[in-house]
Design a protein around this motif. Structure first.
Motif, PDB file in Angstrom:
ATOM      1  N   LEU A  50       4.700  48.936  19.809  1.00  8.64           N
ATOM      2  CA  LEU A  50       5.083  49.669  18.606  1.00  8.64           C
ATOM      3  C   LEU A  50       3.870  49.876  17.694  1.00  8.64           C
ATOM      4  CD1 LEU A  50       7.197  50.697  16.424  1.00  8.64           C
ATOM      5  CD2 LEU A  50       7.278  48.332  15.651  1.00  8.64           C
ATOM      6  N   GLY A  51       3.066  48.809  17.547  1.00 11.54           N
ATOM      7  CA  GLY A  51       1.870  48.880  16.706  1.00 11.54           C
ATOM      8  C   GLY A  51       0.925  49.974  17.188  1.00 11.54           C
ATOM      9  N   ALA A  52       0.738  50.037  18.506  1.00 12.29           N
ATOM     10  CA  ALA A  52      -0.167  51.037  19.074  1.00 12.29           C
ATOM     11  C   ALA A  52       0.356  52.444  18.791  1.00 12.29           C
ATOM     12  CB  ALA A  52      -0.313  50.807  20.574  1.00 12.29           C
ATOM     13  N   GLU A  53       1.673  52.615  18.863  1.00 15.94           N
ATOM     14  CA  GLU A  53       2.249  53.947  18.603  1.00 15.94           C
ATOM     15  C   GLU A  53       2.160  54.326  17.131  1.00 15.94           C
ATOM     16  OE1 GLU A  53       5.843  55.729  20.470  1.00 15.94           O
ATOM     17  OE2 GLU A  53       6.059  53.694  21.285  1.00 15.94           O
ATOM     18  N   ALA A  54       2.346  53.335  16.261  1.00 17.44           N
ATOM     19  CA  ALA A  54       2.415  53.611  14.816  1.00 17.44           C
ATOM     20  C   ALA A  54       1.045  53.801  14.168  1.00 17.44           C
ATOM     21  CB  ALA A  54       3.157  52.461  14.113  1.00 17.44           C
ATOM     22  N   GLU A  55       0.010  53.186  14.748  1.00 21.01           N
ATOM     23  CA  GLU A  55      -1.275  53.072  14.060  1.00 21.01           C
ATOM     24  C   GLU A  55      -1.871  54.416  13.610  1.00 21.01           C
ATOM     25  OE1 GLU A  55      -4.219  50.870  16.214  1.00 21.01           O
ATOM     26  OE2 GLU A  55      -5.342  50.430  14.357  1.00 21.01           O
ATOM     27  N   SER A  56      -1.868  55.412  14.486  1.00 18.56           N
ATOM     28  CA  SER A  56      -2.552  56.657  14.122  1.00 18.56           C
ATOM     29  C   SER A  56      -1.806  57.380  12.982  1.00 18.56           C
ATOM     30  CB  SER A  56      -2.703  57.575  15.331  1.00 18.56           C
ATOM     31  OG  SER A  56      -1.432  57.873  15.841  1.00 18.56           O
ATOM     32  N   TYR A  57      -0.476  57.287  12.970  1.00 14.68           N
ATOM     33  CA  TYR A  57       0.282  57.904  11.870  1.00 14.68           C
ATOM     34  C   TYR A  57      -0.091  57.222  10.557  1.00 14.68           C
ATOM     35  CZ  TYR A  57       3.386  59.815  15.474  1.00 14.68           C
ATOM     36  OH  TYR A  57       3.892  60.472  16.550  1.00 14.68           O
ATOM     37  N   MET A  58      -0.123  55.890  10.596  1.00 14.20           N
ATOM     38  CA  MET A  58      -0.386  55.131   9.369  1.00 14.20           C
ATOM     39  C   MET A  58      -1.785  55.418   8.836  1.00 14.20           C
ATOM     40  SD  MET A  58       1.383  51.602  10.542  1.00 14.20           S
ATOM     41  CE  MET A  58       1.237  50.718   8.993  1.00 14.20           C
ATOM     42  N   LYS A  59      -2.767  55.413   9.740  1.00 13.12           N
ATOM     43  CA  LYS A  59      -4.150  55.674   9.311  1.00 13.12           C
ATOM     44  C   LYS A  59      -4.275  57.043   8.685  1.00 13.12           C
ATOM     45  CE  LYS A  59      -7.382  52.797  11.762  1.00 13.12           C
ATOM     46  NZ  LYS A  59      -7.677  52.545  13.155  1.00 13.12           N
ATOM     47  N   GLY A  60      -3.516  58.006   9.201  1.00 18.16           N
ATOM     48  CA  GLY A  60      -3.593  59.375   8.690  1.00 18.16           C
ATOM     49  C   GLY A  60      -2.731  59.598   7.460  1.00 18.16           C
ATOM     50  N   GLY A  61      -1.996  58.569   7.030  1.00 20.81           N
ATOM     51  CA  GLY A  61      -1.138  58.723   5.840  1.00 20.81           C
ATOM     52  C   GLY A  61       0.148  59.472   6.139  1.00 20.81           C
ATOM     53  N   LEU A  62       0.500  59.567   7.435  1.00 23.82           N
ATOM     54  CA  LEU A  62       1.731  60.279   7.810  1.00 23.82           C
ATOM     55  C   LEU A  62       2.847  59.285   8.094  1.00 23.82           C
ATOM     56  CD1 LEU A  62       0.093  62.810  10.285  1.00 23.82           C
ATOM     57  CD2 LEU A  62       0.802  63.239   7.916  1.00 23.82           C
ATOM     58  N   LEU A  63       4.069  59.776   8.121  1.00 26.17           N
ATOM     59  CA  LEU A  63       5.189  58.879   8.425  1.00 26.17           C
ATOM     60  C   LEU A  63       5.277  58.619   9.923  1.00 26.17           C
ATOM     61  CD1 LEU A  63       8.107  60.073   6.102  1.00 26.17           C
ATOM     62  CD2 LEU A  63       6.360  58.335   5.694  1.00 26.17           C
ATOM     63  N   VAL A  64       5.635  57.392  10.250  1.00 24.07           N
ATOM     64  CA  VAL A  64       5.877  56.996  11.631  1.00 24.07           C
ATOM     65  C   VAL A  64       7.241  57.608  12.019  1.00 24.07           C
ATOM     66  CG1 VAL A  64       6.321  54.948  13.051  1.00 24.07           C
ATOM     67  CG2 VAL A  64       4.506  54.896  11.313  1.00 24.07           C
ATOM     68  N   PRO A  65       7.397  58.096  13.269  1.00 27.54           N
ATOM     69  CA  PRO A  65       8.664  58.747  13.646  1.00 27.54           C
ATOM     70  C   PRO A  65       9.902  57.880  13.378  1.00 27.54           C
ATOM     71  CG  PRO A  65       7.009  59.110  15.334  1.00 27.54           C
ATOM     72  CD  PRO A  65       6.405  58.148  14.353  1.00 27.54           C
ATOM     73  N   ASP A  66      10.973  58.563  12.962  1.00 27.07           N
ATOM     74  CA  ASP A  66      12.211  57.881  12.566  1.00 27.07           C
ATOM     75  C   ASP A  66      12.748  56.913  13.625  1.00 27.07           C
ATOM     76  OD1 ASP A  66      12.345  59.117  10.089  1.00 27.07           O
ATOM     77  OD2 ASP A  66      13.580  60.782  10.801  1.00 27.07           O
ATOM     78  N   ASP A  67      12.698  57.323  14.904  1.00 27.94           N
ATOM     79  CA  ASP A  67      13.314  56.452  15.926  1.00 27.94           C
ATOM     80  C   ASP A  67      12.617  55.099  16.007  1.00 27.94           C
ATOM     81  OD1 ASP A  67      11.162  57.877  16.889  1.00 27.94           O
ATOM     82  OD2 ASP A  67      11.809  57.761  18.969  1.00 27.94           O
ATOM     83  N   LEU A  68      11.289  55.082  15.834  1.00 28.28           N
ATOM     84  CA  LEU A  68      10.562  53.805  15.887  1.00 28.28           C
ATOM     85  C   LEU A  68      10.981  52.919  14.709  1.00 28.28           C
ATOM     86  CD1 LEU A  68       6.889  54.812  16.783  1.00 28.28           C
ATOM     87  CD2 LEU A  68       8.707  54.058  18.302  1.00 28.28           C
ATOM     88  N   ILE A  69      11.057  53.542  13.525  1.00 27.59           N
ATOM     89  CA  ILE A  69      11.396  52.789  12.312  1.00 27.59           C
ATOM     90  C   ILE A  69      12.830  52.262  12.390  1.00 27.59           C
ATOM     91  CG2 ILE A  69      11.773  53.050   9.817  1.00 27.59           C
ATOM     92  CD1 ILE A  69       8.872  53.121  10.519  1.00 27.59           C
TER      93      ILE A  69
END
Ligand code: AMP
Length: 217
Positions: A50-69
């Motif tokens: 999950l961390g690997a999938e979320a990291e690039s969104y977070m670094k870019g200031g974007l929201l992580v996709p709803d299904d992951l959250i």
């Protein structure tokens, strides 16, 4: 004092102080503090899938996709139904808010209060530029307003403080745009649903906390 078992959501732009206030409210009222941002940062630090999938969104200031959250928070909410909770950083989209309604309805639970902390965006850019966090115990400081006893070192655990990568000005401005587009519509959603309380967030931490406790009573 309100009873434990309360279900509270705290809304507010990044840098509005919602994380700081949520931690205090949780402590004062004996609630679980569920911060999706903290959960995601921990997943990134532990290098989980999950961390690997979320990291690039977070670094870019974007929201992580709803299904992951939704997977993440769904698991947490299942863990303890008696103590109550304060949700910090979730929901952040209408789809998340609707999914939360369904999840709670399925268990006969409701949301008691939705707090919205209002702060001027320019004050937020200034605040986040001087925010420092403890990577170990997650305590939050500010070079101007929440100073440590020893500069650059966490008062609670002695770890060296860091600046969050997404607190760089350009990323903060993008996060504020994302907030306006995707999260601010939740204010209307909860206003219509009932239970929304708006709290001015420009003052000092103690003053805002006192106001929140007053409205939660
Ligand atoms: P925060 O600590 O709440 O500012 O969250 C930091 C970052 O984690 C956000 O900028 C998003 O990339 C991600 N994040 C946290 N909570 C959510 C959420 N509910 N939905 C989508 N992304 C989230």
């Amino acid at each position: 004092m309100p009873v434990a078992g309360l279900h509270v959501i705290i809304l507010g732009a990044p840098g509005s102080g919602k994380g700081t206030q949520a931690a205090r409210i949780a402590k004062r009222l004996g609630l679980r503090h569920l911060s999706t941002g903290d959960m995601l940062r921990e997943a990134v630090a532990r290098k989980t899938e999950l961390g690997a999938e979320a990291e690039s969104y977070m670094k870019g200031g974007l929201l992580v996709p709803d299904d992951l959250i939704l997977g993440l928070i769904g698991e947490e909410l299942k863990k303890d139904e008696t103590r109550g909770w304060i949700l910090d950083g979730f929901p952040r989209t209408l789809a998340q808010a609707e999914a939360l309604e369904r999840l709670l309805a399925g268990r006969g639970e409701t949301i008691d209060r939705v707090l919205d902390i209002e702060v001027d965006p320019e004050l937020i850019v200034k605040r986040l530029a001087s925010r420092r966090v403890c990577p170990k115990c997650k305590a939050v400081y500010n070079l101007d307003t929440i100073k440590t006893k020893v500069r650059g070192t966490c008062d609670l655990c002695g770890e060296e403080l860091v600046k969050r990568p997404d607190d760089e000005e350009e990323t903060v401005r993008r996060r504020l745009r994302v907030y306006e587009e995707q999260t601010a519509p939740l204010i209307d959603f909860y206003r219509k649903r009932g239970g929304l309380v708006r709290v001015p967030g420009a003052g000092g931490i103690e003053e805002i906390f006192a106001e929140i406790i007053r409205v939660l009573k």
